[in-house]
Design a protein around this motif. Structure first.
Motif, PDB file in Angstrom:
ATOM      1  N   VAL A   1       5.731   4.900   1.761  1.00  0.00           N
ATOM      2  CA  VAL A   1       5.726   6.062   1.589  1.00  0.00           C
ATOM      3  C   VAL A   1       5.811   6.878   0.878  1.00  0.00           C
ATOM      4  O   VAL A   1       7.645   6.660   1.758  1.00  0.00           O
ATOM      5  CB  VAL A   1       5.290   7.051   3.216  1.00  0.00           C
ATOM      6  N   LYS A   2       5.855   7.918  -0.162  1.00  0.00           N
ATOM      7  CA  LYS A   2       6.999   7.786  -1.199  1.00  0.00           C
ATOM      8  C   LYS A   2       6.420   9.602  -1.507  1.00  0.00           C
ATOM      9  O   LYS A   2       5.598  10.446  -0.475  1.00  0.00           O
ATOM     10  CB  LYS A   2       6.340   7.549  -2.341  1.00  0.00           C
ATOM     11  N   ARG A   3       7.076  10.336  -1.397  1.00  0.00           N
ATOM     12  CA  ARG A   3       7.880  12.441  -0.732  1.00  0.00           C
ATOM     13  C   ARG A   3       7.232  12.168  -2.733  1.00  0.00           C
ATOM     14  O   ARG A   3       7.548  13.938  -2.955  1.00  0.00           O
ATOM     15  CB  ARG A   3       8.337  12.202  -0.260  1.00  0.00           C
ATOM     16  N   THR A   4       7.123  11.512  -3.810  1.00  0.00           N
ATOM     17  CA  THR A   4       7.823  12.264  -4.845  1.00  0.00           C
ATOM     18  C   THR A   4       6.375  11.370  -5.861  1.00  0.00           C
ATOM     19  O   THR A   4       5.543  10.380  -5.147  1.00  0.00           O
ATOM     20  CB  THR A   4       8.991  11.055  -5.915  1.00  0.00           C
ATOM     21  N   ILE A   5       5.812  11.170  -7.334  1.00  0.00           N
ATOM     22  CA  ILE A   5       4.812  10.650  -7.918  1.00  0.00           C
ATOM     23  C   ILE A   5       4.981   9.321  -8.140  1.00  0.00           C
ATOM     24  O   ILE A   5       3.960   8.373  -7.726  1.00  0.00           O
ATOM     25  CB  ILE A   5       4.643  11.629  -9.707  1.00  0.00           C
TER      26      ILE A   5
ATOM     27  N   LEU B   1       0.919  -1.315   0.054  1.00  0.00           N
ATOM     28  CA  LEU B   1       0.055   0.237   0.214  1.00  0.00           C
ATOM     29  C   LEU B   1       0.776   0.873  -0.035  1.00  0.00           C
ATOM     30  O   LEU B   1       1.640   1.359   0.742  1.00  0.00           O
ATOM     31  CB  LEU B   1      -0.777  -0.080   1.138  1.00  0.00           C
ATOM     32  N   VAL B   2       1.010   2.123  -1.115  1.00  0.00           N
ATOM     33  CA  VAL B   2       1.504   3.209  -1.576  1.00  0.00           C
ATOM     34  C   VAL B   2       0.974   4.407  -0.724  1.00  0.00           C
ATOM     35  O   VAL B   2      -0.086   4.676  -1.733  1.00  0.00           O
ATOM     36  CB  VAL B   2       2.169   3.073  -2.358  1.00  0.00           C
ATOM     37  N   ARG B   3       1.451   5.018   0.054  1.00  0.00           N
ATOM     38  CA  ARG B   3       0.665   6.491  -0.255  1.00  0.00           C
ATOM     39  C   ARG B   3       1.302   7.815   0.260  1.00  0.00           C
ATOM     40  O   ARG B   3       2.839   7.317   0.545  1.00  0.00           O
ATOM     41  CB  ARG B   3       0.333   7.372   1.284  1.00  0.00           C
ATOM     42  N   VAL B   4       1.022   9.093  -0.231  1.00  0.00           N
ATOM     43  CA  VAL B   4       2.266  10.018  -0.489  1.00  0.00           C
ATOM     44  C   VAL B   4       2.377  10.876   1.010  1.00  0.00           C
ATOM     45  O   VAL B   4       0.698  11.592   0.991  1.00  0.00           O
ATOM     46  CB  VAL B   4       2.030  10.356  -2.149  1.00  0.00           C
ATOM     47  N   GLU B   5       3.365  11.359   0.918  1.00  0.00           N
ATOM     48  CA  GLU B   5       3.350  12.307   2.048  1.00  0.00           C
ATOM     49  C   GLU B   5       3.945  14.109   1.041  1.00  0.00           C
ATOM     50  O   GLU B   5       5.085  13.788   0.256  1.00  0.00           O
ATOM     51  CB  GLU B   5       4.102  12.417   2.970  1.00  0.00           C
ATOM     52  N   ARG B   6       3.458  15.263   1.043  1.00  0.00           N
ATOM     53  CA  ARG B   6       4.134  15.987   0.586  1.00  0.00           C
ATOM     54  C   ARG B   6       5.799  17.410   1.084  1.00  0.00           C
ATOM     55  O   ARG B   6       4.834  16.864   2.773  1.00  0.00           O
ATOM     56  CB  ARG B   6       3.367  17.512   0.663  1.00  0.00           C
ATOM     57  N   PRO B   7       6.189  17.021   0.676  1.00  0.00           N
ATOM     58  CA  PRO B   7       7.938  16.928   1.482  1.00  0.00           C
ATOM     59  C   PRO B   7       7.701  18.362   2.125  1.00  0.00           C
ATOM     60  O   PRO B   7       7.246  19.373   1.217  1.00  0.00           O
ATOM     61  CB  PRO B   7       8.860  16.962   0.296  1.00  0.00           C
ATOM     62  N   GLY B   8       8.420  18.761   3.271  1.00  0.00           N
ATOM     63  CA  GLY B   8       8.652  20.332   3.242  1.00  0.00           C
ATOM     64  C   GLY B   8       7.277  20.936   4.084  1.00  0.00           C
ATOM     65  O   GLY B   8       7.710  21.746   4.720  1.00  0.00           O
ATOM     66  N   VAL B   9       6.624  20.308   4.217  1.00  0.00           N
ATOM     67  CA  VAL B   9       4.682  20.434   5.612  1.00  0.00           C
ATOM     68  C   VAL B   9       5.069  19.926   6.631  1.00  0.00           C
ATOM     69  O   VAL B   9       5.881  18.928   6.832  1.00  0.00           O
ATOM     70  CB  VAL B   9       4.098  19.842   4.826  1.00  0.00           C
TER      71      VAL B   9
END
Length: 162
Positions: free
Chosen positions: A77-81, A47-55
């Motif tokens: 947890v990814k921080r890219t597309i 299961l992959v989810r994205v987090e916005r970096p730098g917030v």
């Protein structure tokens, strides 16, 4: 062949977006069914989810959809597309002996496609579950599943796994 199901960005804030040809909720239902079927055969579920970096704080709805994660699943947890860059996903899949990745989730032309290109570059065989993903528009989805994805893998439907 050892395969893993990799589900991309099934998060409330993405599921709620207008999508085509399938709603986020419809994609989620199919992805839950896929996950249950592949877990039952002993295949890993990622299961992959994205987090916005730098917030300091992620936007509301940034967790995985409720009840999606089950014991034994791998969460990335990814921080890219795409799901591979700086996440350890490749190492986790190789440690499990995975050679084929079954891809589904949101959205077809972003997280799914970016993950697919990286997986292809890394030598994985690919399967795309066309009715368990959706794009911002019907046209984008159709180009991806009808023209692009068949060049790097097999395009299937949820029923093929159930």
């Amino acid at each position: 062949m050892t395969r893993a199901l990799v589900l991309i960005d099934l998060m409330p804030r993405i599921i709620a977006n207008p999508l085509g040809p399938h709603s986020g909720e419809d994609v989620l239902v199919r992805c839950r069914d896929l996950a249950a079927a592949l877990r039952a055969e002993g295949s890993p579920v990622v299961l992959v989810r994205v987090e916005r970096p730098g917030v300091d704080e992620q936007p509301p709805g940034s967790d995985l959809a409720e009840g999606l994660e089950q014991d034994g699943d791998v969460v990335v947890v990814k921080r890219t597309i795409g799901a591979f860059h700086n996440t350890g996903l490749d190492e986790k899949l190789r440690a499990a002996g995975v050679t084929t990745i079954v891809l589904a989730g949101l959205v077809t032309t972003m997280g799914v496609a970016s993950t697919a290109w990286a997986a292809c570059d890394l030598g994985y065989e690919l399967e795309f579950v066309a009715d368990a993903m959706s794009a911002p528009t019907l046209e984008e989805h159709e180009v991806a599943i009808g023209t692009v994805f068949p060049r790097i893998g097999e395009v299937r439907l949820t029923k093929d796994y159930l």
